[in-house]
Design a protein around this motif. Structure first.
Motif, mmCIF file in Angstrom:
data_model
loop_
_atom_site.group_PDB
_atom_site.id
_atom_site.type_symbol
_atom_site.label_atom_id
_atom_site.label_comp_id
_atom_site.label_asym_id
_atom_site.label_seq_id
_atom_site.Cartn_x
_atom_site.Cartn_y
_atom_site.Cartn_z
ATOM 1 N N VAL A 215 0.839 -1.200 0.000
ATOM 2 C CA VAL A 215 0.000 0.000 0.000
ATOM 3 C C VAL A 215 0.873 1.249 0.000
ATOM 4 O O VAL A 215 0.633 2.197 -0.758
ATOM 5 C CB VAL A 215 -0.954 0.000 1.219
ATOM 6 N N ARG A 216 1.887 1.253 0.839
ATOM 7 C CA ARG A 216 2.784 2.410 0.920
ATOM 8 C C ARG A 216 3.449 2.694 -0.424
ATOM 9 O O ARG A 216 3.489 3.838 -0.897
ATOM 10 C CB ARG A 216 3.854 2.168 1.985
ATOM 11 N N GLU A 217 3.944 1.634 -1.070
ATOM 12 C CA GLU A 217 4.640 1.806 -2.337
ATOM 13 C C GLU A 217 3.698 2.223 -3.460
ATOM 14 O O GLU A 217 4.070 3.009 -4.343
ATOM 15 C CB GLU A 217 5.365 0.509 -2.713
ATOM 16 N N LEU A 218 2.476 1.714 -3.438
ATOM 17 C CA LEU A 218 1.501 2.104 -4.466
ATOM 18 C C LEU A 218 1.089 3.565 -4.322
ATOM 19 O O LEU A 218 0.799 4.238 -5.311
ATOM 20 C CB LEU A 218 0.268 1.195 -4.385
ATOM 21 N N VAL A 219 1.062 4.052 -3.077
ATOM 22 C CA VAL A 219 0.739 5.462 -2.842
ATOM 23 C C VAL A 219 1.893 6.354 -3.299
ATOM 24 O O VAL A 219 1.692 7.376 -3.964
ATOM 25 C CB VAL A 219 0.430 5.714 -1.351
ATOM 26 N N ARG B 172 2.868 0.474 -10.650
ATOM 27 C CA ARG B 172 1.764 -0.396 -10.240
ATOM 28 C C ARG B 172 1.914 -1.823 -10.753
ATOM 29 O O ARG B 172 1.795 -2.775 -9.981
ATOM 30 C CB ARG B 172 0.435 0.192 -10.741
ATOM 31 N N LYS B 173 2.156 -2.011 -12.041
ATOM 32 C CA LYS B 173 2.217 -3.354 -12.610
ATOM 33 C C LYS B 173 3.321 -4.188 -11.977
ATOM 34 O O LYS B 173 3.114 -5.349 -11.605
ATOM 35 C CB LYS B 173 2.412 -3.277 -14.124
ATOM 36 N N GLU B 174 4.498 -3.589 -11.877
ATOM 37 C CA GLU B 174 5.625 -4.331 -11.295
ATOM 38 C C GLU B 174 5.372 -4.679 -9.835
ATOM 39 O O GLU B 174 5.706 -5.785 -9.386
ATOM 40 C CB GLU B 174 6.918 -3.522 -11.421
ATOM 41 N N TYR C 163 -4.486 -2.705 -3.798
ATOM 42 C CA TYR C 163 -4.397 -1.678 -4.845
ATOM 43 C C TYR C 163 -5.540 -0.681 -4.704
ATOM 44 O O TYR C 163 -5.333 0.541 -4.740
ATOM 45 C CB TYR C 163 -4.431 -2.322 -6.233
ATOM 46 N N PHE C 164 -6.760 -1.188 -4.539
ATOM 47 C CA PHE C 164 -7.909 -0.295 -4.406
ATOM 48 C C PHE C 164 -7.810 0.532 -3.125
ATOM 49 O O PHE C 164 -8.260 1.683 -3.087
ATOM 50 C CB PHE C 164 -9.207 -1.088 -4.444
ATOM 51 N N GLN C 165 -7.225 -0.030 -2.064
ATOM 52 C CA GLN C 165 -7.011 0.755 -0.842
ATOM 53 C C GLN C 165 -6.083 1.931 -1.122
ATOM 54 O O GLN C 165 -6.326 3.056 -0.663
ATOM 55 C CB GLN C 165 -6.413 -0.127 0.254
ATOM 56 N N SER D 36 -11.989 1.698 -2.140
ATOM 57 C CA SER D 36 -12.271 0.405 -1.523
ATOM 58 C C SER D 36 -13.676 -0.109 -1.804
ATOM 59 O O SER D 36 -13.981 -1.256 -1.489
ATOM 60 C CB SER D 36 -12.054 0.502 -0.006
ATOM 61 N N LYS D 37 -14.533 0.724 -2.401
ATOM 62 C CA LYS D 37 -15.896 0.257 -2.669
ATOM 63 C C LYS D 37 -15.902 -0.921 -3.632
ATOM 64 O O LYS D 37 -16.770 -1.796 -3.548
ATOM 65 C CB LYS D 37 -16.748 1.389 -3.221
ATOM 66 N N PHE D 38 -14.923 -0.973 -4.552
ATOM 67 C CA PHE D 38 -14.895 -2.073 -5.513
ATOM 68 C C PHE D 38 -14.560 -3.394 -4.825
ATOM 69 O O PHE D 38 -15.170 -4.430 -5.097
ATOM 70 C CB PHE D 38 -13.890 -1.770 -6.626
ATOM 71 N N ALA D 39 -13.586 -3.353 -3.923
ATOM 72 C CA ALA D 39 -13.265 -4.552 -3.151
ATOM 73 C C ALA D 39 -14.423 -4.919 -2.236
ATOM 74 O O ALA D 39 -14.708 -6.101 -2.017
ATOM 75 C CB ALA D 39 -11.990 -4.331 -2.338
ATOM 76 N N ALA D 40 -15.107 -3.904 -1.708
ATOM 77 C CA ALA D 40 -16.250 -4.154 -0.821
ATOM 78 C C ALA D 40 -17.364 -4.878 -1.567
ATOM 79 O O ALA D 40 -18.007 -5.783 -1.013
ATOM 80 C CB ALA D 40 -16.765 -2.837 -0.238
ATOM 81 N N TRP D 41 -17.613 -4.502 -2.818
ATOM 82 C CA TRP D 41 -18.629 -5.195 -3.614
ATOM 83 C C TRP D 41 -18.300 -6.689 -3.708
ATOM 84 O O TRP D 41 -19.173 -7.540 -3.520
ATOM 85 C CB TRP D 41 -18.684 -4.613 -5.031
ATOM 86 N N ALA D 42 -17.040 -6.971 -4.026
ATOM 87 C CA ALA D 42 -16.624 -8.368 -4.180
ATOM 88 C C ALA D 42 -16.778 -9.133 -2.873
ATOM 89 O O ALA D 42 -17.246 -10.283 -2.854
ATOM 90 C CB ALA D 42 -15.173 -8.427 -4.660
#
Length: 382
Positions: free
Chosen positions: A79-83, A89-91, A146-148, A153-159
């Motif tokens: 999460v830290r690195e994605l922010v 992102r891909k790597e 990633y979504f966090q 996070s709503k997309f992960a919440a749906w799942a």
């Protein structure tokens, strides 16, 4: 400026609305999960009875002791690195995906080795194997993180809500059909499989195919360099969270584990709160650290306050009503769990505060110290 004006200004702030909406999705999903999981879990516990429920809880706890090996403590680092580095992102996702896969293989090997030291029935060993196999599907949890990082996070919440509905229906069917204990372990594995499929589907819909071919060895080395203290920290956390149920099984019997686990499940149902809040607010705290130290400190203090008082609000009434809660929810077979609940619920204060402190260590890149804290706690617990 009046209080009304301040509130209006706050709600009109774009950043506040973004994080408030994200937190609302997370809390909504967690509250829904808590309610459904608690209902289904109690329904299953009443059907199985203390002894069989104790065996299932023992199998789950045994696997959980090794669960930190499955993700190498990389999730918070991810999460830290994605922010901080969204262009990678891909790597990042591809590398952590395969590191998680390798960690799960190591976890399975460790479980198989340690199992040789215990005398368990074949059914219990098969349940442990099945639950451990389910962790292979957790490699896709990188999508959730990633979504966090994107405060989406709503997309992960749906799942997660859809997965909960599907697998809860399956567990209720197992009770109706008077299924054998083994099938309830299969249901725990199914939880992981269904959420993996849903995560992959939503990521493909909103972004692209999961970049599983983007593994980078140099990136893996850098991530593991930062994450290695969290591997041992995770092991220490797993031990002090679940070693009690394993020890009770070895020292007493499966029925005692069932009674104890019934109370613990009620307490742990509330642990969604710090998880959901920190998942949503951690990106904001990391961002504040880069921009303004005073703002960073203020956000941290509010974060700590929210954690502690949230736990106290839950613990106080539970202590007073423990016996009544157990009798109503679980029935007379689990009545001894009242005393466990009355004491164990106060662990939430320290769990909530520990989650907040852990996030601070991550933000400061001081995660190596967390191992010493949790290791000492594990030793005292044992």
């Amino acid at each position: 400026m009046s209080l009304k004006t301040k509130i209006t200004t706050l709600f009109n702030h774009k950043g506040f609305r973004k994080y408030f909406a994200n937190t609302s999705w997370l809390l909504g999903e967690r509250i829904f999960r808590m309610g459904v999981s608690l209902f289904v879990g109690i329904y299953v516990a009443r059907y199985l009875g203390p002894e069989r429920y104790g065996l299932l809880s023992y199998a789950l706890s045994f696997v959980f002791l090794f669960s930190s090996l499955a993700h190498f403590g990389l999730h918070e680092i991810l999460v830290r690195e994605l922010v901080l580095n969204p262009e990678h992102r891909k790597e990042l996702l591809g590398t952590v995906f395969w590191l998680n896969f390798g960690g799960t293989v190591i976890m399975g090997s460790a479980i198989a080795t340690v199992l040789q030291l215990f005398e368990n029935e074949s059914q219990t060993e098969w349940m442990i194997a099945l639950i451990a196999f389910g962790f292979l599907f957790q490699t896709t949890i990188v999508i959730d993180y990633y979504f966090q990082s994107q405060v989406q996070s709503k997309f992960a919440a749906w799942a997660q809500v859809l997965q909960l509905c599907i697998t809860s229906a399956f567990k209720i069917y197992l009770v109706w059909s008077k299924a054998q204990l083994f099938w309830f372990a299969f249901a725990l594995m199914l939880d992981q499989a269904v959420i993996a499929i849903l995560f992959l589907t939503i990521y493909r819909w909103k972004v692209e195919w999961l970049p599983i071919f983007s593994f980078r060895w140099q990136k893996a080395q850098n991530l593991l360099k930062d994450a290695w203290p969290l591997i041992f920290t995770g092991m220490a956390v797993s031990i002090y969270m679940k070693i009690d149920q394993v020890m009770i099984k070895e020292m007493l019997d499966a029925e005692a584990v069932g009674v104890y686990a019934a109370a613990v499940k009620l307490c742990e149902a509330w642990y969604f709160f710090p998880t959901a809040v920190t998942a949503s607010l951690f990106p904001a705290i990391v961002s504040a650290k880069q921009k303004n130290k005073i703002l960073y400190q203020k956000r941290l203090q509010k974060f700590y306050d929210l954690m502690v008082w949230g736990a106290v609000v839950v613990a106080l009434p539970t202590t007073l009503l423990a016996d009544w809660i157990i009798l109503i929810l679980y029935g007379v077979d689990y009545q001894e769990a009242g005393d466990v609940l009355r004491i164990y619920i106060w662990a939430g204060v320290f769990i909530f505060l520990g989650v907040a402190s852990f996030k601070w260590l991550i933000a400061e890149n001081l995660q190596q110290f967390s191992f010493y804290f949790y290791a000492i706690g594990s030793i005292f617990n044992i």
